[in-house]
Write a protein that holds these residues in place. Structure first.
Motif, mmCIF file in Angstrom:
data_model
loop_
_atom_site.group_PDB
_atom_site.id
_atom_site.type_symbol
_atom_site.label_atom_id
_atom_site.label_comp_id
_atom_site.label_asym_id
_atom_site.label_seq_id
_atom_site.Cartn_x
_atom_site.Cartn_y
_atom_site.Cartn_z
ATOM 1 N N VAL A 78 73.322 23.184 49.774
ATOM 2 C CA VAL A 78 72.094 22.513 49.314
ATOM 3 C C VAL A 78 71.227 22.149 50.511
ATOM 4 N N LYS A 79 71.845 21.599 51.556
ATOM 5 C CA LYS A 79 71.080 21.198 52.744
ATOM 6 C C LYS A 79 70.435 22.408 53.420
ATOM 7 N N ARG A 80 71.155 23.519 53.496
ATOM 8 C CA ARG A 80 70.563 24.736 54.094
ATOM 9 C C ARG A 80 69.363 25.208 53.287
ATOM 10 N N TRP A 81 69.469 25.158 51.953
ATOM 11 C CA TRP A 81 68.344 25.567 51.115
ATOM 12 C C TRP A 81 67.159 24.633 51.310
ATOM 13 N N LEU A 82 67.407 23.346 51.437
ATOM 14 C CA LEU A 82 66.326 22.392 51.675
ATOM 15 C C LEU A 82 65.667 22.638 53.025
ATOM 16 N N TRP A 83 66.465 22.892 54.033
ATOM 17 C CA TRP A 83 65.912 23.185 55.372
ATOM 18 C C TRP A 83 65.093 24.467 55.357
ATOM 19 N N ARG A 84 65.611 25.482 54.671
ATOM 20 C CA ARG A 84 64.888 26.750 54.613
ATOM 21 C C ARG A 84 63.554 26.552 53.896
ATOM 22 N N LYS A 85 63.561 25.803 52.804
ATOM 23 C CA LYS A 85 62.322 25.548 52.056
ATOM 24 C C LYS A 85 61.328 24.809 52.953
ATOM 25 N N ARG A 86 61.808 23.813 53.710
ATOM 26 C CA ARG A 86 60.947 23.041 54.592
ATOM 27 C C ARG A 86 60.415 23.900 55.751
ATOM 28 N N ASP A 87 61.304 24.679 56.377
ATOM 29 C CA ASP A 87 60.929 25.415 57.584
ATOM 30 C C ASP A 87 60.215 26.738 57.308
ATOM 31 N N GLU A 88 60.637 27.440 56.251
ATOM 32 C CA GLU A 88 60.111 28.784 55.998
ATOM 33 C C GLU A 88 59.267 28.877 54.737
ATOM 34 N N GLY A 89 59.298 27.845 53.901
ATOM 35 C CA GLY A 89 58.482 27.835 52.697
ATOM 36 C C GLY A 89 59.081 28.597 51.531
ATOM 37 N N PRO A 132 67.467 34.434 50.252
ATOM 38 C CA PRO A 132 68.581 34.635 51.184
ATOM 39 C C PRO A 132 68.188 35.599 52.301
ATOM 40 N N THR A 133 68.872 35.481 53.432
ATOM 41 C CA THR A 133 68.637 36.427 54.522
ATOM 42 C C THR A 133 69.340 37.740 54.200
ATOM 43 N N LYS A 134 68.873 38.797 54.803
ATOM 44 C CA LYS A 134 69.499 40.096 54.590
ATOM 45 C C LYS A 134 70.845 40.128 55.295
ATOM 46 N N LYS A 135 71.777 40.883 54.718
ATOM 47 C CA LYS A 135 73.080 41.041 55.346
ATOM 48 C C LYS A 135 72.908 41.827 56.633
ATOM 49 N N ALA A 136 73.625 41.419 57.659
ATOM 50 C CA ALA A 136 73.437 41.998 58.985
ATOM 51 C C ALA A 136 74.057 43.382 59.121
ATOM 52 N N GLY A 137 75.326 43.533 58.877
ATOM 53 C CA GLY A 137 75.941 44.850 58.960
ATOM 54 C C GLY A 137 76.799 45.076 60.179
ATOM 55 N N GLY A 138 76.771 44.206 61.145
ATOM 56 C CA GLY A 138 77.666 44.328 62.284
ATOM 57 C C GLY A 138 77.219 45.343 63.316
ATOM 58 N N THR A 139 78.096 45.599 64.257
ATOM 59 C CA THR A 139 77.821 46.513 65.357
ATOM 60 C C THR A 139 78.353 47.899 65.007
ATOM 61 N N ARG A 140 77.551 48.895 65.197
ATOM 62 C CA ARG A 140 77.943 50.268 64.899
ATOM 63 C C ARG A 140 78.929 50.753 65.950
ATOM 64 N N SER A 141 79.942 51.471 65.520
ATOM 65 C CA SER A 141 80.962 51.993 66.420
ATOM 66 C C SER A 141 80.370 53.042 67.352
ATOM 67 N N ALA A 142 80.877 53.057 68.576
ATOM 68 C CA ALA A 142 80.404 54.024 69.567
ATOM 69 C C ALA A 142 81.236 55.299 69.556
ATOM 70 N N ILE A 143 82.192 55.400 68.648
ATOM 71 C CA ILE A 143 83.061 56.579 68.591
ATOM 72 C C ILE A 143 82.270 57.751 68.017
ATOM 73 N N ALA A 144 82.223 58.838 68.770
ATOM 74 C CA ALA A 144 81.460 60.017 68.351
ATOM 75 C C ALA A 144 82.313 60.920 67.462
ATOM 76 N N ARG A 145 81.685 61.446 66.442
ATOM 77 C CA ARG A 145 82.380 62.339 65.510
ATOM 78 C C ARG A 145 82.962 63.544 66.237
ATOM 79 N N GLU A 146 82.196 64.107 67.160
ATOM 80 C CA GLU A 146 82.647 65.318 67.862
ATOM 81 C C GLU A 146 83.941 65.051 68.626
ATOM 82 N N GLU A 147 84.044 63.874 69.217
ATOM 83 C CA GLU A 147 85.244 63.548 69.982
ATOM 84 C C GLU A 147 86.454 63.384 69.056
ATOM 85 N N ILE A 148 86.264 62.708 67.928
ATOM 86 C CA ILE A 148 87.357 62.553 66.958
ATOM 87 C C ILE A 148 87.761 63.909 66.400
ATOM 88 N N ASP A 149 86.767 64.742 66.044
ATOM 89 C CA ASP A 149 87.076 66.080 65.530
ATOM 90 C C ASP A 149 87.900 66.875 66.533
#
Length: 136
Positions: free
Chosen positions: A38-49, A53-70
């Motif tokens: 509730v407090k986060r929603w109140l702060w968001r309403k006050r600060d951002e109008g 909800p924020t979009k889901k981030a998705g994390g860091t993409r792996s640096a492993i290349a398909r060609e190397e695994i293949d």
């Protein structure tokens, strides 16, 4: 990951608080959500109008290349994930090394299918799904 609360609920909660129907704790209990929420929603309403909800981030993409695994899978043929991880990590030091679970996620992402051998160890076979096709 859990889905976000509906915007309609968020707006009803904020309206109830702004109308003076109770404290954040009382409104949280009434709507069966957490007080911190509730407090986060109140702060968001006050600060951002808004209370969207924020979009889901998705994390860091792996640096492993398909060609190397293949190439590793082709070289080792019927290897399990531990053996593939060892081959991938050979010659790498420090943060360039990856955990077996990272290799398993990469194998899954590239369309490799896990099967169990007679001795119970996981084995990987060639890609069998449409996900395994090279991306353009």
């Amino acid at each position: 990951m859990a889905e976000a609360y509906p915007i309609e609920l968020r707006e009803r909660v904020v309206r109830a608080y702004e109308a003076g129907e109770g404290s954040a704790a009382a409104i949280a209990q009434w709507f069966q959500v957490g007080e911190a929420t509730v407090k986060r929603w109140l702060w968001r309403k006050r600060d951002e109008g808004h209370v969207r909800p924020t979009k889901k981030a998705g994390g860091t993409r792996s640096a492993i290349a398909r060609e190397e695994i293949d190439a590793i899978v082709e070289e080792l043929k019927d290897a399990n994930a531990v053996e593939i991880a060892a081959a991938y990590n050979r010659g790498r030091r420090g943060s360039a090394r990856v955990h077996v679970s990272t290799i398993k996620r990469a194998l899954h992402r590239f369309g490799y299918v896990v099967k169990k051998s007679a001795d119970g160890r996981s084995r990987f076979v060639a890609p069998t799904s449409s996900r395994s096709a090279p991306r353009s």
